[in-house]
Write a protein that holds these residues in place. Structure first.
Motif, mmCIF file in Angstrom:
data_model
loop_
_atom_site.group_PDB
_atom_site.id
_atom_site.type_symbol
_atom_site.label_atom_id
_atom_site.label_comp_id
_atom_site.label_asym_id
_atom_site.label_seq_id
_atom_site.Cartn_x
_atom_site.Cartn_y
_atom_site.Cartn_z
ATOM 1 N N ALA A 5 0.826 -1.205 0.000
ATOM 2 C CA ALA A 5 0.000 0.000 0.000
ATOM 3 C C ALA A 5 0.862 1.257 0.000
ATOM 4 C CB ALA A 5 -0.939 -0.001 1.198
ATOM 5 N N ILE A 49 0.325 3.829 -2.934
ATOM 6 C CA ILE A 49 -0.434 5.042 -2.632
ATOM 7 C C ILE A 49 0.378 6.303 -2.868
ATOM 8 C CG2 ILE A 49 0.209 5.178 -0.182
ATOM 9 C CD1 ILE A 49 -3.289 5.899 -1.651
ATOM 10 N N GLY A 63 -2.435 9.699 2.760
ATOM 11 C CA GLY A 63 -2.400 8.333 2.248
ATOM 12 C C GLY A 63 -1.361 7.485 2.944
ATOM 13 N N ALA A 109 -1.538 4.046 5.172
ATOM 14 C CA ALA A 109 -0.860 2.874 4.620
ATOM 15 C C ALA A 109 0.109 2.249 5.617
ATOM 16 C CB ALA A 109 -0.134 3.254 3.337
ATOM 17 N N ALA A 123 -5.616 1.395 -2.360
ATOM 18 C CA ALA A 123 -4.478 2.218 -2.754
ATOM 19 C C ALA A 123 -4.363 2.283 -4.271
ATOM 20 C CB ALA A 123 -3.188 1.661 -2.150
ATOM 21 N N LEU A 182 -6.928 4.800 -5.424
ATOM 22 C CA LEU A 182 -6.631 6.169 -5.035
ATOM 23 C C LEU A 182 -5.459 6.752 -5.820
ATOM 24 C CD1 LEU A 182 -7.056 6.016 -1.152
ATOM 25 C CD2 LEU A 182 -8.615 6.996 -2.832
ATOM 26 N N MET A 183 -4.479 5.903 -6.129
ATOM 27 C CA MET A 183 -3.272 6.414 -6.795
ATOM 28 C C MET A 183 -3.599 7.051 -8.152
ATOM 29 S SD MET A 183 -0.659 5.798 -9.119
ATOM 30 C CE MET A 183 1.108 5.886 -9.245
#
Length: 812
Positions: A466, A470, A770, A774, A784, A787-788
Motif C-alpha cells: 500500500a 499510494i 495516504g 498505509a 491504494a 486512489l493512486m
C-alpha cells in the motif's frame, strides 16, 4: 567482424530450442540462426543485429534489455511507390534540391532505446543528416541529403530496423492522430478482462465459503487466477516494469520503481500462497492496481491530446496573408482562411505560410527556419516553395498547394535552435521533488515492512504494498503540463499565442519592459500622412508605391496605401521593379521606369540631409520631398504602460526621431526612459545592457527591425496587425486587436502559476494522508490502487477546471 555462418550444432552452443533471441528475447524454436554464440529467432532480427553491430551501435541493447521487438514472420514492405514524384511531394515537408525533411509516425516507439537508435540513424546511413524523435507524438523528423539517399531508402532503412512508418496517403492531410498506440488499448483490455475474471473467481473467498468442503474449487480458482495474472503483469504491466528496470540500469530511481516493486510483491506473494495452499493471495488487488493505473494513464493522454489538438490544429498564429481576390485586389486574411489554389503575395521578410508554386517574381528564400542554413535559395517561376521559408527579395506571388499546417509551423518554432534557456521555478521544484520522492517512499515502505513483519506477515505485505502504491508524485509532474498547457490554449483563443509553457513564467516575472514604437504602439490604419515638397503627379506616386509595396515594414505599407488613394488601378507591367533592395532600419530602393528611387531615413539618402523628421524620397539622386506620419497610438496604451510601470522599468526604443517624445512622456513617466534613432543593433545592445544588470527583460516589437532584441530578451512578443511578421526569434505573437488585454493576459499567467503551487500543496496533503493510513496497515492494496490514479486524475481535472474557471472570471 564476427562470422555470419556458424554451425548451430557446435559444441558448447545452446540449442535453438532453448535459446532466446539475442535481439528481441523471444524463443528461437527451430530457427538455427546464429552469429557466434548469439541465437536469433528469424532473419529479420539477425539482419537488425548485423546493421547495429557493423555500425558500432550495440549500446541499443544496453539501454533497455527489452527495447527490441520480434521481426519473425515480417516481410519487408514494398516501398516502390515512394519513388513516384506525386507521392513524394505529399510526404516531403521541405526540399531545396540538396537536403529534404520528412515527418513519419512510428507507432513502435516505446522506450529510451528506441529514441537513442532513431536519433542515431546517421550512423546507419551517410545520407541521413539528422533525426529527431517526438516521443509523445511518436513522430520522427528526418533530414537527409538528396544526393546520397532517397525518401524510399530512408523509409526502407526505418523498416529494416523494425520501425516501419505508418504511411496512409489517404489521410496525410488529416490532423487527427491516434491518441495512444493501439497496443495500449490491448493492454488495458487484457487488464480489464483479467480484473473482472479474477474478481469473479475470488467470490468464494469474498463469501467466506468453507474451504474444507470446497477445497478443490478453491485450488482450481487459485490456479486460474495465476494464469490470468501472468499476462496482466508481464503484458499489461510491462511498461512500468521496463521503465523501472531501465532506470535502475541507469542508476536512477524513477516513480515506476516503487510501482513495479508493488506489482511484483503482490504477484510473488500471491503465487506463493496459492501454490502452498496457505492463502488466497492478492491477485484481485494486483489486477485492480494495473487496470486503474492504465485507466488513469489513458485519461491523462486523452486530456493532453485534447489540449494539444486545439493548439496545433484549431488555433492559428494571429498573422495575416495577402490573398488575391477575384477582382485582382489583395485582401488581408488570417491563416486559417487560406485554401489550396489560393494566390497570395509574399513581401520582403515575410514567412511562406504553406507549400506553394511560384507564379510571379524572383524568389530568394531563406530557409534557416527549417534547415538552420541562412543562405538564400533562388527559385524561378513554376518552382515549388516550401512552408517555413522567408522571402528576402521583393514581392512574389504564390499559388498554395496545401493548407497551412499550424502543427508544422509550431514544430519549427520550438526547434532547439530558437529555444531560449528559461528558468522555471515550478519545474525546478518538480525536479527536486522527483529526485528525492522515490528514495523517501522506498525507505518508508521498507521501514513499514520491517515494523509489521514480526507482528503479522499479512499486514506487513498489505502495508508494504500500500505504501509503494499510494505514494504518488504524479501531481507534481502533471501540474505544469496540464495547467500551463490549458493556459496556452485559453490564451491562443484570445489571439495571444505563446511558444511553449515556459513562456507563461517568463512573462510573469520581468523587471524591465521594452517597447518598440512603430507598428507596436502605433496603429497603421489610423495614421494621417502629409507630403512636404513639390506635389507628386500620378506617375510618380505609382513608382514610389511600387518601390514600397514589396516591403513588409509598417511605415512602407502605410505609405503604399496612402499613395494608392484616389488613384485608379495601374497595369503592373508598366511598373516593373529591378534591383530592389531593403536595408533594415534605413529604407528601400530600386530601379523602375529607368529611374533609381530611394525611400527612407535621411541617413539613407545619397546627398546630405539635415537631421529632420519624415521619410524622404530621392529620385535619380535628387530629393523630391518627405512624408510626415502623424501616428495614432493603440487603444489601451496608457493602461498597458501604467500596469507594467507598477512592477517594472519601462523603456521605449524607436528608430524614428523624437518628434513624439512629449506625447509619449505621460505613459513612460521619466523622459529618460525613451530612446530614439535606435538601429536594430542599438536595440540589441540595450537589451543586453539591462540583462547585465540582472534584470529579466520583456520586449514588445513588430519583429522586423528588432528580431535580435526579441531573441535576446527573456520574453519577446511580436505584435501583429494584418501582417505576416512572424519571426522564430520571438516567444509569443499578440494580435494587435488584443493589445489592450495584455495586462489581463499577464495576470492570468501569474494566477496560473499560483494554481500550480495549489496543485503541489494538494499532492503533499494527499501523500501525507495516504501514507499515514498505509503505514498503519489499514489501507488495502486495492484501495491504494484506486486512489493512486484517482489522485492523478484529480490533478488533471483540477488543472483543467480551475484554469477554465479562472479564465471565465477574468473575462477570457
Amino acid at each position: 567482424m564476427p562470422s555470419r555462418n556458424i554451425d548451430s550444432n557446435l559444441a558448447g552452443v545452446t540449442t535453438a530450442e532453448e535459446a532466446a533471441c539475442h535481439h528481441c528475447g523471444e524463443p528461437c524454436g527451430n530457427a538455427n540462426i546464429y552469429i557466434d554464440d548469439k541465437a536469433f529467432c528469424c532473419e529479420g532480427c539477425k539482419t537488425v543485429f548485423e546493421i547495429l553491430d557493423d555500425n558500432g551501435m550495440c549500446r541499443y541493447y544496453e539501454i533497455d534489455d527489452n527495447a527490441a521487438f520480434s521481426l519473425k514472420g515480417k516481410k519487408q514492405a514494398e516501398y516502390a511507390y515512394l519513388d513516384d514524384p506525386d507521392v513524394r511531394e505529399k510526404l516531403i515537408d521541405f526540399s531545396d534540391g540538396q537536403q529534404a525533411r520528412a515527418t513519419f509516425y512510428l507507432p513502435q516507439i516505446h522506450c529510451a532505446s528506441c529514441i537513442w537508435l532513431l536519433e542515431n540513424l546517421y550512423k546507419l546511413s551517410p545520407g541521413v543528416i539528422a533525426s529527431t524523435v517526438n516521443f509523445v507524438k511518436k513522430e520522427i523528423y528526418i533530414t537527409f541529403a538528396e544526393q546520397e539517399t532517397t525518401l524510399r531508402q530512408v523509409v526502407e532503412l526505418l523498416d529494416s530496423i523494425g520501425y516501419a512508418p505508418a504511411i496512409n496517403l489517404g489521410t496525410l492531410d488529416d490532423s487527427q492522430k491516434p491518441i495512444v498506440d493501439r497496443s495500449f488499448y490491448y493492454k488495458i483490455g487484457v487488464a480489464g478482462f483479467a480484473f473482472g475474471n479474477i474478481m469473479l473467481l475470488s467470490f468464494p473467498e469474498y463469501l467466506g465459503l468453507d474451504k474444507t468442503l470446497e477445497g478443490d474449487f478453491y485450488r482450481l480458482f487459485g490456479y486460474l487466477n495465476i494464469l490470468l495474472a501472468l499476462p496482466l503483469v508481464f503484458y499489461s504491466g510491462r511498461d512500468y516494469l521496463q521503465s523501472a528496470w531501465m532506470g535502475l540500469k541507469q542508476r536512477t530511481l524513477n516513480i515506476d520503481v516503487p510501482i513495479s516493486l508493488g506489482i511484483l510483491t503482490l504477484f510473488g506473494r500471491s503465487v506463493f500462497e496459492i501454490l502452498t495452499h496457505t492463502g488466497a493471495g492478492y491477485l484481485d488487488s494486483l489486477a485492480g492496481l494495473v487496470f486503474f493505473l492504465l485507466a488513469g494513464k489513458w485519461f491523462q493522454q486523452r486530456t493532453y491530446h485534447t489540449i494539444s489538438f486545439e493548439r496545433d490544429y484549431k488555433s492559428y498564429f494571429p498573422i495575416a496573408a495577402h490573398r488575391k481576390g477575384e477582382d485582382g485586389q489583395l485582401q488581408s486574411v488570417t491563416l486559417d482562411k487560406l485554401e489550396p489554389g489560393d494566390n497570395i503575395t509574399v513581401k520582403h521578410g515575410e514567412l511562406i505560410p504553406a507549400d506553394s508554386i511560384l507564379l510571379k517574381g524572383e524568389a530568394e528564400i531563406d530557409y534557416s527556419f527549417v534547415t538552420g542554413e541562412s543562405e538564400p535559395i533562388h527559385r524561378s517561376t513554376g518552382e515549388k516553395i516550401y512552408a517555413g521559408g522567408r522571402q528576402t527579395g521583393g514581392s512574389i506571388e504564390l499559388s498554395l498547394t496545401r493548407r497551412v499546417s499550424q502543427s508544422y509551423l509550431t514544430q519549427l518554432w520550438n526547434d532547439e535552435a530558437f529555444t531560449k534557456k528559461q528558468d522555471s521555478r515550478t519545474s525546478e521544484l518538480a525536479d527536486r521533488v522527483g529526485k528525492v520522492f522515490t528514495v523517501v517512499i522506498l525507505l518508508i515502505a521498507f521501514a513499514t515492512l520491517a515494523y509489521w513483519l514480526p507482528r503479522s506477515t499479512s499486514t506487513a505485505i498489505n502495508a508494504f504494498t500500500a505504501v509503494l502504491i499510494i505514494a504518488c508524485p504524479c501531481a507534481v509532474a502533471l501540474a505544469v503540463p496540464f495547467i500551463f498547457g490549458n493556459g496556452l490554449r485559453i490564451l491562443s483563443r484570445h489571439r495571444f499565442f505563446l511558444k511553449n509553457t515556459a513562456i507563461i513564467e517568463a512573462i510573469s516575472n520581468v523587471q524591465a519592459v521594452v517597447f518598440d514604437k512603430t507598428g507596436t504602439l502605433t496603429q497603421r490604419e489610423r495614421s494621417s500622412i502629409h507630403f512636404h515638397g513639390e506635389p507628386l503627379d500620378a506617375h510618380e506616386k505609382q513608382m514610389i508605391k511600387a518601390i514600397l509595396e514589396p516591403s513588409g515594414h509598417p511605415i512602407s505599407q502605410q505609405l503604399a496605401t496612402y499613395l494608392q488613394q484616389d488613384e485608379p488601378p495601374t497595369d503592373d507591367c508598366i511598373y516593373q521593379l529591378k534591383e530592389w533592395e531593403e536595408q533594415t532600419g534605413r529604407g528601400v530602393q530600386g530601379e523602375i521606369c529607368q529611374r533609381h528611387i530611394k525611400v527612407g531615413s535621411p541617413a539613407f539618402m545619397d546627398k546630405g540631409v539635415a537631421d529632420a523628421e519624415g521619410v524622404y524620397v530621392q529620385v535619380n539622386g535628387e530629393i523630391r520631398g518627405y512624408f510626415v506620419l502623424e501616428n495614432n497610438f493603440r487603444d489601451g496604451i496608457w493602461k498597458v504602460a501604467d500596469y507594467y510601470a507598477q512592477s517594472s522599468e519601462l523603456h521605449l526604443l524607436s528608430g524614428d526621431n523624437d518628434r513624439e517624445k512629449a506625447m509619449l512622456a505621460p505613459a513612460f513617466k521619466d523622459k529618460g526612459a525613451m530612446h530614439f534613432r535606435q538601429s536594430p543593433q542599438d536595440k540589441l545592445r540595450f537589451v543586453k545592457k539591462l540583462q547585465s544588470s540582472k534584470k529579466r527583460v520583456m520586449m514588445l516589437g513588430d519583429g522586423l527591425n528588432d528580431a535580435g532584441a526579441l531573441q535576446q530578451s527573456n520574453a519577446g512578443i511580436v505584435v501583429a496587425e494584418n501582417t505576416n511578421n512572424f519571426t522564430p526569434a520571438c516567444d509569443a505573437i499578440l494580435d494587435a486587436k488584443a493589445f489592450s488585454l495584455l495586462p489581463r493576459f499577464t495576470d492570468f499567467a501569474k494566477r496560473s502559476i499560483r494554481l500550480v503551487y495549489y496543485a503541489y500543496g494538494f499532492a503533499f496533503i494527499y501523500n501525507v494522508i495516504g501514507l499515514s493510513f498505509a503505514v498503519q496497515g489499514t489501507l488495502s492494496p486495492i484501495v491504494a490502487a484506486i486512489l493512486m490514479p484517482l489522485s492523478s486524475i484529480s490533478i488533471v481535472l483540477f488543472g483543467m477546471l480551475a484554469s477554465n474557471v479562472l479564465a471565465r472570471r477574468m473575462g477570457l
